[in-house]
Design a protein around this motif. Structure first.
Motif, PDB file in Angstrom:
ATOM      1  N   PRO A  38       0.926  -1.237  -0.060  1.00  0.00           N
ATOM      2  CA  PRO A  38       0.054  -0.044  -0.011  1.00  0.00           C
ATOM      3  C   PRO A  38       0.857   1.314  -0.079  1.00  0.00           C
ATOM      4  N   GLN A  39       1.912   1.265   0.757  1.00  0.00           N
ATOM      5  CA  GLN A  39       2.693   2.599   0.612  1.00  0.00           C
ATOM      6  C   GLN A  39       3.377   2.731  -0.488  1.00  0.00           C
ATOM      7  N   TYR A  40       3.571   1.927  -1.494  1.00  0.00           N
ATOM      8  CA  TYR A  40       3.937   2.118  -2.663  1.00  0.00           C
ATOM      9  C   TYR A  40       2.967   2.101  -4.160  1.00  0.00           C
ATOM     10  N   ALA A  41       1.727   2.624  -3.576  1.00  0.00           N
ATOM     11  CA  ALA A  41       0.642   2.397  -4.452  1.00  0.00           C
ATOM     12  C   ALA A  41       0.851   3.550  -5.388  1.00  0.00           C
ATOM     13  N   TRP A  42       1.710   4.791  -5.019  1.00  0.00           N
ATOM     14  CA  TRP A  42       1.904   5.539  -6.173  1.00  0.00           C
ATOM     15  C   TRP A  42       2.581   5.136  -7.437  1.00  0.00           C
ATOM     16  N   LEU A  43       3.255   4.127  -7.372  1.00  0.00           N
ATOM     17  CA  LEU A  43       4.000   3.374  -8.439  1.00  0.00           C
ATOM     18  C   LEU A  43       3.078   3.274  -9.580  1.00  0.00           C
ATOM     19  N   ARG A  44       1.706   2.993  -9.192  1.00  0.00           N
ATOM     20  CA  ARG A  44       0.703   2.466 -10.145  1.00  0.00           C
ATOM     21  C   ARG A  44       0.441   4.130 -11.073  1.00  0.00           C
ATOM     22  N   GLU A  45       0.753   5.206 -10.393  1.00  0.00           N
ATOM     23  CA  GLU A  45       0.508   6.265 -11.185  1.00  0.00           C
ATOM     24  C   GLU A  45       1.151   6.394 -12.343  1.00  0.00           C
ATOM     25  N   LEU A  46       2.315   5.773 -12.479  1.00  0.00           N
ATOM     26  CA  LEU A  46       3.183   5.903 -13.779  1.00  0.00           C
ATOM     27  C   LEU A  46       2.988   4.692 -14.681  1.00  0.00           C
ATOM     28  N   GLY A  47       1.925   4.011 -14.338  1.00  0.00           N
ATOM     29  CA  GLY A  47       1.476   2.810 -15.367  1.00  0.00           C
ATOM     30  C   GLY A  47       2.252   1.521 -14.941  1.00  0.00           C
ATOM     31  N   LEU A  48       2.832   1.440 -13.861  1.00  0.00           N
ATOM     32  CA  LEU A  48       3.904   0.186 -13.719  1.00  0.00           C
ATOM     33  C   LEU A  48       3.001  -0.690 -13.152  1.00  0.00           C
ATOM     34  N   ALA A  49       3.450  -1.920 -13.336  1.00  0.00           N
ATOM     35  CA  ALA A  49       2.767  -3.188 -12.777  1.00  0.00           C
ATOM     36  C   ALA A  49       3.747  -4.059 -12.344  1.00  0.00           C
ATOM     37  N   PRO A  77      12.690  -6.036  -3.492  1.00  0.00           N
ATOM     38  CA  PRO A  77      12.204  -6.098  -5.195  1.00  0.00           C
ATOM     39  C   PRO A  77      10.944  -5.094  -5.351  1.00  0.00           C
ATOM     40  N   ILE A  78      11.104  -4.293  -6.289  1.00  0.00           N
ATOM     41  CA  ILE A  78      10.468  -3.317  -6.790  1.00  0.00           C
ATOM     42  C   ILE A  78       9.312  -3.926  -7.673  1.00  0.00           C
ATOM     43  N   ALA A  79       9.810  -4.388  -8.779  1.00  0.00           N
ATOM     44  CA  ALA A  79       8.881  -4.808  -9.752  1.00  0.00           C
ATOM     45  C   ALA A  79       9.813  -5.627 -10.766  1.00  0.00           C
ATOM     46  N   ARG A  80       9.244  -6.097 -11.940  1.00  0.00           N
ATOM     47  CA  ARG A  80      10.076  -7.025 -12.850  1.00  0.00           C
ATOM     48  C   ARG A  80       9.828  -6.276 -14.284  1.00  0.00           C
ATOM     49  N   VAL A  81      10.877  -6.145 -14.957  1.00  0.00           N
ATOM     50  CA  VAL A  81      11.112  -5.670 -16.467  1.00  0.00           C
ATOM     51  C   VAL A  81      11.487  -6.923 -17.405  1.00  0.00           C
ATOM     52  N   ARG A  82      10.755  -6.982 -18.723  1.00  0.00           N
ATOM     53  CA  ARG A  82      11.030  -7.822 -19.640  1.00  0.00           C
ATOM     54  C   ARG A  82      11.779  -7.191 -20.913  1.00  0.00           C
ATOM     55  N   GLN A  83      13.175  -7.750 -20.688  1.00  0.00           N
ATOM     56  CA  GLN A  83      14.192  -7.065 -22.000  1.00  0.00           C
ATOM     57  C   GLN A  83      13.859  -7.609 -23.456  1.00  0.00           C
ATOM     58  N   ALA A  84      14.262  -6.999 -24.244  1.00  0.00           N
ATOM     59  CA  ALA A  84      14.093  -7.199 -25.348  1.00  0.00           C
ATOM     60  C   ALA A  84      14.981  -8.469 -26.135  1.00  0.00           C
ATOM     61  N   THR A  85      14.432  -9.105 -27.121  1.00  0.00           N
ATOM     62  CA  THR A  85      15.190 -10.229 -27.283  1.00  0.00           C
ATOM     63  C   THR A  85      16.021  -9.615 -28.643  1.00  0.00           C
ATOM     64  N   LYS A 124       4.190  17.359 -14.781  1.00  0.00           N
ATOM     65  CA  LYS A 124       3.075  16.963 -14.442  1.00  0.00           C
ATOM     66  C   LYS A 124       3.197  15.649 -13.151  1.00  0.00           C
ATOM     67  N   LYS A 125       4.284  15.077 -13.805  1.00  0.00           N
ATOM     68  CA  LYS A 125       4.737  13.831 -12.935  1.00  0.00           C
ATOM     69  C   LYS A 125       5.908  13.820 -11.986  1.00  0.00           C
ATOM     70  N   ILE A 126       6.368  15.060 -11.916  1.00  0.00           N
ATOM     71  CA  ILE A 126       7.774  15.263 -11.270  1.00  0.00           C
ATOM     72  C   ILE A 126       7.927  14.436  -9.842  1.00  0.00           C
ATOM     73  N   ASP A 127       6.806  14.670  -8.983  1.00  0.00           N
ATOM     74  CA  ASP A 127       6.827  14.124  -7.986  1.00  0.00           C
ATOM     75  C   ASP A 127       7.148  12.782  -7.722  1.00  0.00           C
ATOM     76  N   VAL A 128       6.079  11.825  -8.344  1.00  0.00           N
ATOM     77  CA  VAL A 128       6.265  10.393  -8.408  1.00  0.00           C
ATOM     78  C   VAL A 128       7.391   9.928  -9.021  1.00  0.00           C
ATOM     79  N   LEU A 129       7.837  10.729 -10.224  1.00  0.00           N
ATOM     80  CA  LEU A 129       9.030  10.114 -11.042  1.00  0.00           C
ATOM     81  C   LEU A 129      10.468  10.434 -10.040  1.00  0.00           C
ATOM     82  N   GLU A 136      14.459   3.352  -6.764  1.00  0.00           N
ATOM     83  CA  GLU A 136      15.284   2.497  -7.541  1.00  0.00           C
ATOM     84  C   GLU A 136      16.758   2.772  -7.638  1.00  0.00           C
ATOM     85  N   MET A 137      17.169   3.862  -7.134  1.00  0.00           N
ATOM     86  CA  MET A 137      18.552   4.370  -7.427  1.00  0.00           C
ATOM     87  C   MET A 137      19.155   4.376  -5.880  1.00  0.00           C
ATOM     88  N   GLY A 138      18.268   4.472  -4.917  1.00  0.00           N
ATOM     89  CA  GLY A 138      18.891   4.703  -3.557  1.00  0.00           C
ATOM     90  C   GLY A 138      19.253   6.320  -2.933  1.00  0.00           C
TER      91      GLY A 138
END
Length: 214
Positions: A38-49, A77-85, A124-129, A136-138
């Protein structure tokens, strides 16, 4: 026969427990992702899953290796990313070359207008970004926001620069002639940046390359 039946029942029971155990492990792994807390629900504002496509070539894709992003502050872990082939990478380069032929012919001030819109979207998204960069960077929050602000600032600079691109007029050795120097786009631009500067360094290069027609 009784022993066979008992062994079969035991085997089925063990397989069922194993299946339930694997499902539970998967659910547990999924629930430990920060994006599900719940405390990281703001990640969804960026369209992340939980799982995110990692390559864009007109549409989002990514069928390659799955990479889990971790927060260096707590190693969670924050989330996962699928890289390109390799095939998707080649397709992305090819589509970029095709797009460049159109982009390079757009007048520089018009390209500047697109960059202005990018800067406004970042504002417009400077806070959540900024919070994402921090997570992610610490980095501390103010540095995360500051990095996004640098991208915004260079967008503003690039917008003005898009109306100032021009070469000098030089004297010619031929009577009645002058030499006009004209700058032309060079093509695709690749940007390599340190992991802990994912926004600022990319932004500096990206905004300027775009208004120059690259």
């Amino acid at each position: 026969m009784q022993r066979c039946l008992t062994a079969t029942i035991s085997l089925h029971g063990a397989l069922r427990r194993r299946t339930v155990s694997l499902r539970s492990q998967r659910r547990a792994a999924m629930s430990t992702l920060l994006i599900n807390k719940p405390q990281y629900a703001w990640l969804r504002e960026l369209g992340l899953a939980e799982d995110n496509p990692g390559v864009y070539h007109g549409s989002w894709a990514g069928e390659g290796e799955v990479v889990t992003s971790y927060c260096p502050a707590n190693n969670e872990p924050i989330a996962r990313v699928r890289q390109a082939t390799l095939t998707e990478y080649d397709e992305t380069v090819q589509k970029s070359k095709e797009a460049w032929k159109v982009w390079a012919d757009i007048p520089a001030p018009k390209r500047g207008e697109i960059v202005r819109q990018i800067g406004d979207a970042l504002r417009k998204k400077i806070d959540v970004l900024g919070r994402l960069v921090s997570l992610e960077m610490g980095k501390i929050y103010v540095e995360g926001v500051g990095e996004v602000q640098e991208y915004v600032d260079v967008c503003d600079y690039a917008v003005g620069l898009s109306r100032m691109i021009g070469g000098p007029i030089l004297p010619s050795e031929r009577p009645g002639h002058a030499l006009l120097e004209q700058w032309n786009p060079v093509g695709l631009v690749g940007i390599i940046t340190a992991f802990n500067f994912p926004v600022a360094v990319y932004g500096w290069n990206n905004a300027l390359a775009l208004i120059c027609g690259n």
